[in-house]
Design a protein around this motif. Structure first.
Motif, PDB file in Angstrom:
ATOM      1  N   TYR A  43      56.682   4.401 -25.371  1.00  0.00           N
ATOM      2  CA  TYR A  43      55.860   3.927 -26.491  1.00  0.00           C
ATOM      3  C   TYR A  43      54.440   3.787 -25.964  1.00  0.00           C
ATOM      4  O   TYR A  43      54.156   2.953 -25.103  1.00  0.00           O
ATOM      5  N   LEU A  44      53.528   4.618 -26.455  1.00  0.00           N
ATOM      6  CA  LEU A  44      52.204   4.754 -25.859  1.00  0.00           C
ATOM      7  C   LEU A  44      51.430   3.447 -25.801  1.00  0.00           C
ATOM      8  O   LEU A  44      50.860   3.101 -24.749  1.00  0.00           O
ATOM      9  N   GLU A  45      51.379   2.713 -26.911  1.00  0.00           N
ATOM     10  CA  GLU A  45      50.554   1.501 -26.949  1.00  0.00           C
ATOM     11  C   GLU A  45      50.962   0.519 -25.847  1.00  0.00           C
ATOM     12  O   GLU A  45      50.112  -0.036 -25.131  1.00  0.00           O
ATOM     13  N   LEU A  46      52.262   0.333 -25.674  1.00  0.00           N
ATOM     14  CA  LEU A  46      52.737  -0.592 -24.647  1.00  0.00           C
ATOM     15  C   LEU A  46      52.555   0.005 -23.250  1.00  0.00           C
ATOM     16  O   LEU A  46      52.212  -0.702 -22.301  1.00  0.00           O
ATOM     17  N   ALA A  47      52.755   1.314 -23.116  1.00  0.00           N
ATOM     18  CA  ALA A  47      52.539   1.970 -21.819  1.00  0.00           C
ATOM     19  C   ALA A  47      51.091   1.804 -21.370  1.00  0.00           C
ATOM     20  O   ALA A  47      50.819   1.565 -20.186  1.00  0.00           O
ATOM     21  N   GLN A  48      50.164   1.908 -22.296  1.00  0.00           N
ATOM     22  CA  GLN A  48      48.753   1.717 -21.953  1.00  0.00           C
ATOM     23  C   GLN A  48      48.468   0.277 -21.532  1.00  0.00           C
ATOM     24  O   GLN A  48      47.726   0.041 -20.576  1.00  0.00           O
ATOM     25  N   LYS A  49      49.066  -0.671 -22.223  1.00  0.00           N
ATOM     26  CA  LYS A  49      48.872  -2.077 -21.851  1.00  0.00           C
ATOM     27  C   LYS A  49      49.431  -2.343 -20.460  1.00  0.00           C
ATOM     28  O   LYS A  49      48.816  -3.055 -19.650  1.00  0.00           O
ATOM     29  N   GLU A  50      50.591  -1.770 -20.165  1.00  0.00           N
ATOM     30  CA  GLU A  50      51.184  -1.935 -18.835  1.00  0.00           C
ATOM     31  C   GLU A  50      50.299  -1.296 -17.773  1.00  0.00           C
ATOM     32  O   GLU A  50      50.093  -1.851 -16.687  1.00  0.00           O
ATOM     33  N   HIS A  51      49.769  -0.132 -18.083  1.00  0.00           N
ATOM     34  CA  HIS A  51      48.891   0.555 -17.133  1.00  0.00           C
ATOM     35  C   HIS A  51      47.599  -0.222 -16.920  1.00  0.00           C
ATOM     36  O   HIS A  51      47.066  -0.278 -15.791  1.00  0.00           O
ATOM     37  N   ASP A  52      47.096  -0.836 -17.973  1.00  0.00           N
ATOM     38  CA  ASP A  52      45.882  -1.656 -17.849  1.00  0.00           C
ATOM     39  C   ASP A  52      46.124  -2.866 -16.946  1.00  0.00           C
ATOM     40  O   ASP A  52      45.212  -3.313 -16.244  1.00  0.00           O
ATOM     41  N   VAL A  53      47.345  -3.387 -16.954  1.00  0.00           N
ATOM     42  CA  VAL A  53      47.681  -4.479 -16.037  1.00  0.00           C
ATOM     43  C   VAL A  53      47.590  -3.991 -14.594  1.00  0.00           C
ATOM     44  O   VAL A  53      47.042  -4.681 -13.723  1.00  0.00           O
ATOM     45  N   LEU A  54      48.122  -2.798 -14.327  1.00  0.00           N
ATOM     46  CA  LEU A  54      48.026  -2.223 -12.983  1.00  0.00           C
ATOM     47  C   LEU A  54      46.566  -2.114 -12.560  1.00  0.00           C
ATOM     48  O   LEU A  54      46.204  -2.534 -11.445  1.00  0.00           O
ATOM     49  N   ALA A  55      45.716  -1.560 -13.420  1.00  0.00           N
ATOM     50  CA  ALA A  55      44.296  -1.407 -13.085  1.00  0.00           C
ATOM     51  C   ALA A  55      43.633  -2.756 -12.855  1.00  0.00           C
ATOM     52  O   ALA A  55      42.821  -2.920 -11.936  1.00  0.00           O
ATOM     53  N   SER A  56      43.989  -3.737 -13.684  1.00  0.00           N
ATOM     54  CA  SER A  56      43.415  -5.080 -13.549  1.00  0.00           C
ATOM     55  C   SER A  56      43.817  -5.729 -12.232  1.00  0.00           C
ATOM     56  O   SER A  56      42.990  -6.332 -11.541  1.00  0.00           O
ATOM     57  N   VAL A  57      45.092  -5.584 -11.860  1.00  0.00           N
ATOM     58  CA  VAL A  57      45.568  -6.137 -10.581  1.00  0.00           C
ATOM     59  C   VAL A  57      44.821  -5.496  -9.420  1.00  0.00           C
ATOM     60  O   VAL A  57      44.423  -6.174  -8.459  1.00  0.00           O
ATOM     61  N   LEU A  58      44.617  -4.199  -9.488  1.00  0.00           N
ATOM     62  CA  LEU A  58      43.890  -3.510  -8.427  1.00  0.00           C
ATOM     63  C   LEU A  58      42.461  -4.038  -8.313  1.00  0.00           C
ATOM     64  O   LEU A  58      41.979  -4.338  -7.208  1.00  0.00           O
ATOM     65  N   CYS A 352      51.075  -0.494  -1.594  1.00  0.00           N
ATOM     66  CA  CYS A 352      50.496  -1.503  -0.709  1.00  0.00           C
ATOM     67  C   CYS A 352      48.989  -1.581  -0.963  1.00  0.00           C
ATOM     68  O   CYS A 352      48.293  -0.566  -0.885  1.00  0.00           O
ATOM     69  N   VAL A 353      48.480  -2.785  -1.261  1.00  0.00           N
ATOM     70  CA  VAL A 353      47.040  -2.953  -1.475  1.00  0.00           C
ATOM     71  C   VAL A 353      46.350  -3.502  -0.230  1.00  0.00           C
ATOM     72  O   VAL A 353      45.134  -3.385  -0.083  1.00  0.00           O
ATOM     73  N   SER A 354      47.120  -4.090   0.668  1.00  0.00           N
ATOM     74  CA  SER A 354      46.650  -4.526   1.979  1.00  0.00           C
ATOM     75  C   SER A 354      47.896  -4.845   2.793  1.00  0.00           C
ATOM     76  O   SER A 354      48.990  -4.975   2.220  1.00  0.00           O
ATOM     77  N   PRO A 355      47.802  -4.958   4.113  1.00  0.00           N
ATOM     78  CA  PRO A 355      49.009  -5.208   4.899  1.00  0.00           C
ATOM     79  C   PRO A 355      49.776  -6.436   4.405  1.00  0.00           C
ATOM     80  O   PRO A 355      49.226  -7.529   4.318  1.00  0.00           O
ATOM     81  N   GLY A 356      51.025  -6.226   4.013  1.00  0.00           N
ATOM     82  CA  GLY A 356      51.859  -7.330   3.567  1.00  0.00           C
ATOM     83  C   GLY A 356      51.639  -7.773   2.142  1.00  0.00           C
ATOM     84  O   GLY A 356      52.146  -8.817   1.724  1.00  0.00           O
TER      85      GLY A 356
END
Length: 406
Positions: A43-58, A352-356
């Motif tokens: 479902y695109l709308e929710l997939a985009q929201k989930e992907h935006d969470v990934l980008a935000s965390v990064l 991995c975004v940094s060791p550990g």
């Protein structure tokens, strides 16, 4: 932007490449899922929201997030002739061989501003959008699938079309025609984008090379050791070619470890089997821990030297990474039902975004709990829709720059 720099899986992530899912997911159809390498329709709308969470965390972790569509727009906007060259390659890589049909397609795509044209190329172009009349016999007889240009539904898995290795890149020849077009986008970015072309970035593989290789099969374990999976998507000849070029370059890599992975949808790439969490910590699918065949490739006066490795994965990693110990965390723990379930939803595919410190899907709660018990911080992201494409946080991201580690 500085030039690419990746010599580990765990050095602090500084710059990463993503693709936010778009209309290409809405052009998936039930009858064509297998052809487009999907098991279900997200479902695109929710997939985009989930992907935006990934980008935000990064971003919250200090990572610069780049998007492939923005880089490609900046690249093609420089020169009308370059845009025209790109359209010709789009036609070629979509296997449109009818001359009249190719011309009609170009005419149609030329009508859009660059940003919209890129979106069309990615999301797909249907027969009903283009007034073909009777200009092409091929177009009249090949309407079994409603798209002249098929959607790039897998593009949000940015790990596969290219790989950053050391100070260079591979632009990969993907194993399926449906995904081979994805590599074309970054081919243009690295050739022509002003932030990349000025650095004269070496290529250790090219999409015109004859053998298949995909980025999910490549893991940079240290500045000396690269791991490559021989899998459903990567051929052994490609591993040899990549190893040869790395050894002939100015890079410090001394060894390529080749992992033979069973050909299975659940184990399509090396990074669906295991990923690195910290200096000596790995998460791995336990059912494969003792059955994967390993080969060590090193340089020799004849080109490369290949030896078969004995022992379990952990022992081989300990040996060549020169670590006093290796800690293996089992994906799904000791329960075979949980192992299979969480492997299917990419419990072994962490970023991995940094060791550990790693990003993982929240749905893999058993594996995540075990990773935390091993002393690794887990940042969970939602994945009810993203996971339908069979790929995790590592699959969705392509590191461009990581800090050097000791």
């Amino acid at each position: 932007m500085t030039r690419p720099f990746v010599y580990s899986e765990i050095g602090k992530l500084k710059t990463v490449l993503l693709h936010r899912p778009g209309k290409e997911l809405e052009n998936l159809t039930p009858t064509r899922l297998k052809e487009l390498l999907f098991d279900d329709i997200p479902y695109l709308e929710l997939a985009q929201k989930e992907h935006d969470v990934l980008a935000s965390v990064l971003r919250e972790n200090g990572v610069e997030v780049l998007y492939v569509t923005e880089l490609l727009k900046e690249t093609l906007s420089q020169d009308e002739n370059l845009r025209e060259e790109f359209l010709s390659d789009v036609i070629k890589y979509n296997n449109i061989t009818s001359k009249s049909l190719a011309e009609r397609m170009k005419e149609y795509l030329r009508t859009f501003p660059t940003e919209e044209m890129i979106e069309k190329v990615i999301s797909g172009v249907s027969f009903k959008e283009v007034n073909l009349g009777y200009s092409s016999l091929a177009s009249q007889l090949r309407r079994e699938f409603p798209f002249l240009i098929r959607p790039m539904a897998n593009l949000y898995f940015q790990r596969d079309p290219m790989v950053t290795i050391g100070r260079g890149v591979t632009i990969n020849r993907m194993s399926t025609n449906i995904r081979r077009r994805e590599s074309l986008l970054m081919d243009y970015v690295y050739k022509y984008h002003p932030d990349f072309k000025k650095n004269d970035i070496p290529r250790y593989y090219d999409l015109e090379d004859p053998f298949f290789i995909e980025g999910g099969d490549v893991e940079i374990l240290s500045s000396k050791v690269v791991a490559v999976g021989i899998s459903q998507r990567t051929e052994p000849e490609a591993v040899e070619l990549l190893a040869t070029r790395l050894f002939q370059s100015d890079e410090p890599f001394e060894r390529v470890l080749a992992f033979e992975i069973p050909e299975s949808r659940a184990f399509m790439h090396l990074d669906t089997v295991f990923t690195m969490l910290d200096y000596y910590k790995f998460v791995i699918h336990p059912k494969l821990q003792g059955v994967i065949r390993l080969f060590s490739i090193t340089p020799s006066k004849y080109g490369i030297h290949i030896t078969s490795e004995e022992g379990e994965v952990g022992e081989v990693l300990k040996k060549y990474l020169k670590l006093p110990a290796i800690q293996i965390i089992k994906c799904g723990g000791d329960d075979p039902v949980v192992q299979d379930r969480e492997q299917w939803s990419d419990g072994s595919n962490t970023l991995c975004v940094s060791p550990g410190v790693v990003i993982a899907y929240s749905r893999n709660y058993v594996t995540n709990s075990l990773i935390r018990k091993a002393g690794v911080e887990v940042i969970e992201i939602p994945s009810s829709e993203l996971s339908r494409g069979r790929g995790g946080p590592r699959c969705m991201s392509m590191p461009i720059i990581r800090e050097k580690i000791d």
